[in-house]
Design an enzyme around this catalytic site. Structure first.
Site, mmCIF file in Angstrom:
data_model
loop_
_atom_site.group_PDB
_atom_site.id
_atom_site.type_symbol
_atom_site.label_atom_id
_atom_site.label_comp_id
_atom_site.label_asym_id
_atom_site.label_seq_id
_atom_site.Cartn_x
_atom_site.Cartn_y
_atom_site.Cartn_z
ATOM 1 N N ASP A 1 -36.954 11.178 -78.292
ATOM 2 C CA ASP A 1 -36.264 12.368 -78.361
ATOM 3 C C ASP A 1 -36.761 13.616 -78.237
ATOM 4 O O ASP A 1 -38.030 13.656 -78.485
ATOM 5 C CB ASP A 1 -35.102 12.186 -79.707
ATOM 6 C CG ASP A 1 -34.391 11.000 -79.591
ATOM 7 O OD1 ASP A 1 -33.820 10.691 -78.438
ATOM 8 O OD2 ASP A 1 -33.751 10.442 -80.844
ATOM 9 N N ARG B 1 -35.800 7.915 -87.451
ATOM 10 C CA ARG B 1 -35.804 8.951 -88.269
ATOM 11 C C ARG B 1 -34.284 8.910 -89.379
ATOM 12 O O ARG B 1 -34.478 9.490 -90.291
ATOM 13 C CB ARG B 1 -35.455 10.141 -87.389
ATOM 14 C CG ARG B 1 -36.691 10.611 -86.512
ATOM 15 C CD ARG B 1 -36.656 11.913 -85.899
ATOM 16 N NE ARG B 1 -35.574 11.744 -84.735
ATOM 17 C CZ ARG B 1 -34.626 12.674 -84.254
ATOM 18 N NH1 ARG B 1 -34.318 13.696 -85.172
ATOM 19 N NH2 ARG B 1 -33.883 12.503 -83.409
ATOM 20 N N ARG C 1 -38.024 5.750 -74.939
ATOM 21 C CA ARG C 1 -37.660 7.343 -74.551
ATOM 22 C C ARG C 1 -37.449 8.222 -75.868
ATOM 23 O O ARG C 1 -36.309 8.154 -76.472
ATOM 24 C CB ARG C 1 -36.254 7.084 -73.908
ATOM 25 C CG ARG C 1 -36.480 6.409 -72.320
ATOM 26 C CD ARG C 1 -35.097 6.460 -71.758
ATOM 27 N NE ARG C 1 -34.500 5.222 -72.429
ATOM 28 C CZ ARG C 1 -32.919 5.091 -72.435
ATOM 29 N NH1 ARG C 1 -32.437 5.898 -71.596
ATOM 30 N NH2 ARG C 1 -32.247 4.283 -73.069
#
Length: 276
Positions: free
Chosen positions: A57, A206, A55
């Site tokens: 972002d 990230r 999923r």
């Protein structure tokens, strides 16, 4: 599910104008657009159980996303050979279904996956990013040393508790196994980080990139990213790299379909992977 066929969709999208993958009321999401378009073609009652491998972002892209959906046989069977073309005609330009494949009911796009692989692109060119690539590359304001990035990456490979790099979720573990983490500089000067793991917790990729970049430009020692693995809570010192540099490029599954169910069972037992 009686009367339904499980179908795998391989999907690519530009995440710039999406509020992530997961459906959200009042927001444009990849899942929302796919569900709406499938329902237009097949009928709303014929589409159920859209499930994704990762999923992503808001702002994150994909060239190798995978999801599955259960389609009512009465709608699916007559359109099986033409569904891909029909979707191409109705989907917006920033999302494409690349392949449509009938799979066994035991296939689970999320839990049957053996790995997810991401790439993060950065430029340290003094002029910034080429205009046509501004949505997929991060402009870094300081020179980056490839050797320093590689050293920082090496200390993060393996099975660790990545709590310092994750947004913790209740009842979910932050233990992950990173099987590949490396940097390269392409001929055009773009630096590309390849990050592969069995699964990722939210914002992990990230966050890892953000920590490595400050080691790569010399503001932190190259050992610093790995030193954070001793922590059991998210580190406030780690800056999460912007979403637009990140792309999900591949999701792996057992080669033998007979392994789908076993892999899904083992994954559910170990953890509940979240967003990357």
């Amino acid at each position: 599910m009686d009367g339904y066929t499980r179908v795998r969709l391989d999907v690519a999208y530009d995440g710039t104008d999406f509020s992530g993958w997961a459906a959200q009321p009042g927001r444009r999401t990849v899942a929302g657009v796919l569900t709406e378009t499938l329902s237009k073609v097949l009928g709303a009652d014929a589409v159920t159980g859209l499930t994704v491998a990762g999923r992503t972002d808001a702002g994150v892209h994909a060239t190798g996303q995978v999801c599955h959906v259960d389609l009512a046989d009465v709608a699916w069977k007559p359109l099986a050979d033409s569904l891909l073309r029909r979707l191409a005609g109705l989907l917006p330009g920033d999302v494409r279904v690349r392949t449509v494949t009938e799979v066994p009911a035991e296939f689970d796009a999320r839990f049957s996956a053996t790995f997810r692989r991401y790439e993060y692109r950065v430029t340290d060119a003094p002029y910034g990013v080429e205009p046509l690539r501004r949505h997929e590359i991060l402009a870094w304001p300081r020179p980056l040393e490839l050797a320093a990035l590689a050293h920082a990456a090496a200390g993060l490979v393996g099975e660790h508790d990545f709590a310092a790099y994750c947004r913790r979720k209740e009842h979910a573990t932050t233990l992950r196994e990173v099987t590949r983490l490396e940097w390269r500089r392409d001929p055009d000067g773009i630096l590309v980080a390849t990050v592969q793991a069995d699964a990722f917790c939210q914002s992990m990729v990230r966050s890892l990139v953000g920590a490595m970049l400050v080691a790569g430009d010399g503001r932190r020692p190259v050992e610093w990213p790995a030193s954070l693995l001793t922590r059991r809570e998210r580190s406030s010192e780690v800056t999460v790299a912007p979403a637009h540099g990140l792309t999900l490029v591949e999701v792996g599954y057992p080669e033998d379909p007979a392994g789908y169910a076993d892999r899904a069972e083992r994954t559910r037992r170990l953890r509940l992977p979240a967003e990357a």
